[in-house]
Design a protein around this motif. Sequence first.
Motif, mmCIF file in Angstrom:
data_model
loop_
_atom_site.group_PDB
_atom_site.id
_atom_site.type_symbol
_atom_site.label_atom_id
_atom_site.label_comp_id
_atom_site.label_asym_id
_atom_site.label_seq_id
_atom_site.Cartn_x
_atom_site.Cartn_y
_atom_site.Cartn_z
ATOM 1 N N ALA A 120 0.795 -1.296 -0.121
ATOM 2 C CA ALA A 120 0.061 -0.001 -0.082
ATOM 3 C C ALA A 120 1.014 1.241 -0.039
ATOM 4 C CB ALA A 120 -0.896 0.111 1.156
ATOM 5 N N VAL A 121 2.157 1.393 0.315
ATOM 6 C CA VAL A 121 3.121 2.384 0.255
ATOM 7 C C VAL A 121 3.806 2.525 -1.015
ATOM 8 C CG1 VAL A 121 5.296 3.462 1.432
ATOM 9 C CG2 VAL A 121 3.445 1.815 2.711
ATOM 10 N N GLU A 122 3.847 3.716 -1.463
ATOM 11 C CA GLU A 122 4.149 4.005 -2.820
ATOM 12 C C GLU A 122 5.181 5.065 -2.793
ATOM 13 O OE1 GLU A 122 4.025 2.320 -5.630
ATOM 14 O OE2 GLU A 122 2.371 1.003 -4.814
ATOM 15 N N LEU A 123 6.072 5.400 -3.469
ATOM 16 C CA LEU A 123 7.108 6.433 -3.420
ATOM 17 C C LEU A 123 6.579 7.771 -3.691
ATOM 18 C CD1 LEU A 123 10.138 4.968 -5.700
ATOM 19 C CD2 LEU A 123 9.934 4.901 -3.289
ATOM 20 N N GLU A 124 5.354 7.906 -4.352
ATOM 21 C CA GLU A 124 4.824 9.226 -4.306
ATOM 22 C C GLU A 124 3.620 9.583 -3.177
ATOM 23 O OE1 GLU A 124 4.033 6.780 -6.675
ATOM 24 O OE2 GLU A 124 5.773 7.120 -7.908
ATOM 25 N N ASP A 125 3.739 8.767 -2.287
ATOM 26 C CA ASP A 125 2.775 8.972 -1.340
ATOM 27 C C ASP A 125 3.292 9.826 -0.089
ATOM 28 O OD1 ASP A 125 0.882 7.085 -1.943
ATOM 29 O OD2 ASP A 125 1.732 5.444 -0.691
ATOM 30 N N HIS A 126 2.555 10.759 0.331
ATOM 31 C CA HIS A 126 2.725 11.846 1.365
ATOM 32 C C HIS A 126 2.458 11.149 2.759
ATOM 33 C CE1 HIS A 126 2.502 15.665 3.852
ATOM 34 N NE2 HIS A 126 2.842 16.251 2.919
ATOM 35 N N PHE A 127 3.634 11.137 3.337
ATOM 36 C CA PHE A 127 3.831 10.406 4.890
ATOM 37 C C PHE A 127 2.465 10.875 5.702
ATOM 38 C CE2 PHE A 127 5.007 10.056 9.317
ATOM 39 C CZ PHE A 127 5.577 8.671 9.251
ATOM 40 N N TYR A 128 2.130 12.003 5.632
ATOM 41 C CA TYR A 128 1.009 12.403 6.516
ATOM 42 C C TYR A 128 -0.492 12.430 6.028
ATOM 43 C CZ TYR A 128 4.844 14.145 9.184
ATOM 44 O OH TYR A 128 6.146 14.272 9.903
ATOM 45 N N GLU A 129 -0.372 13.075 4.622
ATOM 46 C CA GLU A 129 -1.700 13.196 3.957
ATOM 47 C C GLU A 129 -2.260 11.855 3.493
ATOM 48 O OE1 GLU A 129 -1.392 16.455 1.505
ATOM 49 O OE2 GLU A 129 -1.050 17.485 2.864
ATOM 50 N N ASP A 130 -1.280 11.216 2.796
ATOM 51 C CA ASP A 130 -1.780 9.702 1.946
ATOM 52 C C ASP A 130 -1.732 8.568 2.973
ATOM 53 O OD1 ASP A 130 -2.164 11.194 -0.332
ATOM 54 O OD2 ASP A 130 0.204 10.953 -0.780
ATOM 55 N N LEU A 131 -0.535 8.440 3.750
ATOM 56 C CA LEU A 131 -0.495 7.307 4.533
ATOM 57 C C LEU A 131 -1.010 7.556 6.146
ATOM 58 C CD1 LEU A 131 3.049 6.380 3.473
ATOM 59 C CD2 LEU A 131 0.912 5.629 2.803
ATOM 60 N N GLY A 132 -1.399 8.747 6.334
ATOM 61 C CA GLY A 132 -1.989 8.994 7.752
ATOM 62 C C GLY A 132 -0.887 8.986 8.815
ATOM 63 N N GLY A 133 0.199 9.077 8.519
ATOM 64 C CA GLY A 133 1.343 9.132 9.545
ATOM 65 C C GLY A 133 1.300 10.455 10.519
ATOM 66 N N GLU A 134 2.010 10.291 11.719
ATOM 67 C CA GLU A 134 1.837 11.267 12.679
ATOM 68 C C GLU A 134 3.389 11.890 13.163
ATOM 69 O OE1 GLU A 134 -0.442 10.121 15.913
ATOM 70 O OE2 GLU A 134 -2.376 9.827 14.711
ATOM 71 N N SER A 135 3.524 12.816 13.803
ATOM 72 C CA SER A 135 4.928 13.398 13.990
ATOM 73 C C SER A 135 5.575 12.322 14.787
ATOM 74 C CB SER A 135 4.820 14.589 14.683
ATOM 75 O OG SER A 135 4.114 14.601 15.658
ATOM 76 N N ILE A 136 5.006 11.750 15.694
ATOM 77 C CA ILE A 136 5.708 10.691 16.471
ATOM 78 C C ILE A 136 6.380 9.441 15.802
ATOM 79 C CG2 ILE A 136 3.823 9.422 17.401
ATOM 80 C CD1 ILE A 136 6.857 10.420 19.543
#
Length: 85
Positions: free
Chosen positions: A22-38
Motif C-alpha cells: 500500500a506504500v508508494e514512493l509518491e505517497d505523502h507521509f502525513y496526508e496519504d499514509l496517515g502518519g503522525e509526527s511521533i
Amino acid sequence: MSSVEERVKQITARVLRLDPNAVELEDHFYEDLGGESIQSVELFTRLEGEFGVELDENESATAQYVADLVRMVDEAKPRLDCPRR
C-alpha cells in the motif's frame, strides 16, 4: 525499483502498520499514509539503524514523501559506529 526504495517502503509500512504493497514512493507521509509526527521520529530512527547512516534531522520536516526518504538515505553520511548495509 532499487533495493533502497523497496526497503524504505517496507520500513515505512512497518512503522505505520500498513500493508507494504500500500506504500508508494509518491505517497505523502502525513496526508496519504496517515502518519503522525511521533511516527516520523520512529521512522527516522529505524532508517538510520537499518541503513547505518545519519539522517539530517533538519530535513525531517521537508521529507514528506516516501521518495524524499529514499533520497535522504542515498545522500546520508555513514554512521561511524555502524557499517553501512
